[in-house]
Design an enzyme around this catalytic site. Structure first.
Site: not given
Ligand SMILES: NC(=O)C1=CN([C@@H]2O[C@H](COP(=O)(O)OP(=O)(O)OC[C@H]3O[C@@H](n4cnc5c(N)ncnc54)[C@H](OP(=O)(O)O)[C@@H]3O)[C@@H](O)[C@H]2O)C=CC1
Ligand SMILES: O=C(O)C1=N[C@H](C(=O)O)C[C@H](O)C1
Length: 265
Positions: A154, A158
């Site tokens: 990600h 995040k």
């Protein structure tokens, strides 16, 4: 359906405003941000890159929830447990995309679901929920001769790991084997770890750049390897899934539902 977006200024909040505005039969009835957020007072449509929608972002959820039929919530665990109580009091649908919730947070959601219709999923896309079904089947078919490792990547912003999606896929793999993920989960490896324990389900986390969400489930056997993957290219898939979940839950009885329920999988 009159929908409120909480965390309206966030990456997902802005996508959710757009998805509500673009869905026939839905209207944005409110947009909430935390106290002191720089976007308070802004028009939600403009915030999401659209024409003005006549809905100003506010930090006061009470009157907004009272006038709504559903809330779309991709925020933080602390905010989501707070909004779950309010949604239950207002008897409105609560769609929860927030990840990184612990056992205590989940218990609060379960309590709120006695009165509210809650749809919660670590991933609201069609593709990932189909993938979970495939993972369950493959895991059951292959058994413990194949080691399962889940790899996710990600964007650099995040804050939780493993991702909600990785855990959802891990649950599917564990179900396929008839074991509990809590007994088999290995989320960190560092130093002299010893050989892999048979039956473990491993997680590897990568963070960097602007990656929306990549997940692979690797089944590694003796002399062959099977990999099932999903690549999210646009956050719109999560936002449209959330709006669909709210519409689906509208006439259901109170309870805690999943995206698999919504999609009929
Ligand atoms: N299930 C799914 O399909 C998906 C889930 N997610 C999950 O959604 C969550 C949000 O992701 P993302 O949008 O990238 O994160 P962001 O940090 O961009 O957005 C979260 C927003 O919520 C706001 N917020 C925090 N606390 C409150 C509060 N008490 N009241 C109102 N607003 C609040 C934040 O404000 P501030 O920044 O000012 O604190 C921020 O604007 C994460 O848990 C992520 O993992 C993401 C994509 C898909
Ligand atoms: O934080 C994100 O961005 C995402 N979070 C969800 C997760 O934790 O799996 C879903 C998606 O992968 C994007």
């Amino acid at each position: 359906m009159r929908l409120v977006v909480v965390g309206a200024g966030g990456r997902m909040g802005r996508m959710l405003i757009r998805a509500v505005a673009e869905t026939e039969g839905c209207t944005l009835s409110g947009a909430i941000e935390r106290e002191g957020a720089p976007v308070l007072g802004q028009d939600a449509g403009v915030l999401a890159g659209l024409a003005p929608l006549g809905v100003a972002v506010t930090d006061d959820p009470l009157p907004v929830f009272a006038a709504a039929e559903g809330v779309l919530d991709f925020t933080t665990p602390a905010a989501t447990t707070f909004f779950a109580e309010l949604a239950a009091q207002a008897r409105i649908v609560h769609v929860v995309g927030t990840t990184g919730m612990d056992e205590a947070d989940l218990a609060k959601l379960a309590a709120a679901a006695h009165h509210a219709r809650i749809v919660r999923s670590g991933n609201m896309s069609l593709g990932v929920n189909l993938l979970a079904g495939l993972v369950r089947k493959v895991s059951a078919a292959l058994g413990e001769d194949f080691d399962i490792e889940i790899v996710e990547m990600h964007h650099r912003m995040k804050v939780d790991a493993p991702s909600g999606t990785a855990l959802l896929l891990g649950e599917a793999a564990a179900e396929g084997r008839g074991v509990a993920l809590s007994d088999t989960r290995v989320s960190t490896r560092d130093g002299h770890t010893g050989a892999r324990r048979p039956g473990d389900i491993g997680f590897a986390t990568l963070r960097g750049g602007t990656v929306v969400g990549d997940h692979s489930v690797v089944f590694a056997g003796a002399g062959e390897r099977l990999t099932l993957s999903h690549h999210a290219e646009d956050r719109g898939i999560f936002a449209r899934g959330a709006v669909r979940a709210a519409q689906w839950a509208f006439d259901r009885p109170p309870g805690l539902y999943s995206m698999a329920d919504v999609l009929g999988l």
